[in-house]
Motif scaffolding. Structure first.
Motif, short mmCIF file in Angstrom:
data_model
loop_
_atom_site.label_atom_id
_atom_site.label_comp_id
_atom_site.label_asym_id
_atom_site.label_seq_id
_atom_site.Cartn_x
_atom_site.Cartn_y
_atom_site.Cartn_z
N ASP A 161 0.84 -1.21 0.00
CA ASP A 161 0.00 0.00 0.00
C ASP A 161 0.87 1.26 0.00
OD1 ASP A 161 -2.33 -1.47 -0.01
OD2 ASP A 161 -2.66 -1.30 2.16
N ARG A 186 2.23 1.93 -3.45
CA ARG A 186 1.21 2.53 -4.32
C ARG A 186 1.00 4.01 -3.98
NH1 ARG A 186 -0.97 -2.83 -4.10
NH2 ARG A 186 -2.01 -2.43 -2.11
N THR A 187 1.05 4.33 -2.70
CA THR A 187 0.88 5.72 -2.27
C THR A 187 2.01 6.59 -2.81
OG1 THR A 187 -0.27 5.07 -0.25
CG2 THR A 187 0.75 7.24 -0.25
N ALA A 217 1.78 7.13 -6.55
CA ALA A 217 0.65 7.98 -6.94
C ALA A 217 0.92 9.46 -6.75
CB ALA A 217 -0.60 7.58 -6.15
N GLN A 224 4.67 10.65 -10.57
CA GLN A 224 4.10 10.41 -11.89
C GLN A 224 4.81 11.22 -12.96
OE1 GLN A 224 1.27 8.22 -12.72
NE2 GLN A 224 2.09 7.43 -10.80
#
Length: 218
Positions: A186, A189-190, A193, A198
């Motif tokens: 998790d 992914r944080t 993001a 990005q």
């Protein structure tokens, strides 16, 4: 505030470059990029002019030249004190500095066996035992921080220097399909993001394929 210049290397392979660049983004410091291509024959001479240690990133701001990623982070914390690059609480701040220092000086097996390569993906990659030991230690650090400070970032609700220091590790875990526990997955992914991440990944994807990862800093 005067616009700074941040000198970096490859965005696909440059782990230290990512750390410094992400710190500057999180700090909100306006800066322009100066990119030194790892396959440029003049790179070595250029880097020697920037720093005797031949390391990037290097930050130039208001006549001050700072290399070494941890020094850049501490400098940014001073010039952008409201950005929250270090935790406000003294104990948490000490903890943050300790794990950043551990990342800065350690995990050599992971660095050498899992070089940063954002454009690649190696599913079911076999880790050797020393690299796995580094992975295990990193997951302990992450789980302790996420549990103690509540997440979603290592020291709470906003990203800080520690997240920037471990961001290249996050990309490595994605590239090499490293098995992760749920909180660590998790967390990855944080981090991925984040708008700044990005942006970095999109730029890395556009880099020429002929750049050799062995020529890039890691």
């Amino acid at each position: 505030m005067a616009k700074a210049v941040l000198t970096i290397s490859s965005k696909n392979y440059g782990a230290w470059a990512l750390r410094g660049w992400l710190m500057a983004r999180l700090a909100g410091l306006p800066f322009s990029e100066k990119v030194i291509s790892p396959d440029d024959p003049d790179m070595k001479a250029e880097m020697l002019l920037l720093s005797a240690s031949m390391r990037v990133p290097a930050l130039d701001h208001e006549g001050i030249h700072v290399w070494d990623t941890l020094a850049i982070g501490e400098y940014l914390n001073e010039v952008c004190p409201d950005a929250g690059l270090l935790p406000e609480d003294r104990a948490a701040r000490a903890h943050c500095r300790a794990i950043c220092g551990e990342m800065h000086s350690g995990f050599s097996a992971l660095r050498s066996s899992l070089p940063m390569n954002i454009k690649a993906h190696f599913p079911n990659y076999k880790l050797w035992s020393r690299a796995q030991s580094d992975v295990d230690r990193i997951l302990v650090i992450w789980n302790e921080c996420l549990s103690r400070y509540g997440g979603p970032y290592l020291f709470g609700v906003q990203p800080c220097i520690a997240d920037a220091m471990f961001a290249p590790v996050v990309t490595r875990f994605m590239t090499y399909d490293v098995a992760l526990d749920l909180p660590s997955a998790d967390y990855c992914r944080t981090v991925m993001a984040l708008p700044a991440m990005q942006e970095w990944v999109a730029a890395a994807q556009q880099e020429p394929d002929e750049i050799d990862e062995l020529d890039a800093e890691f």
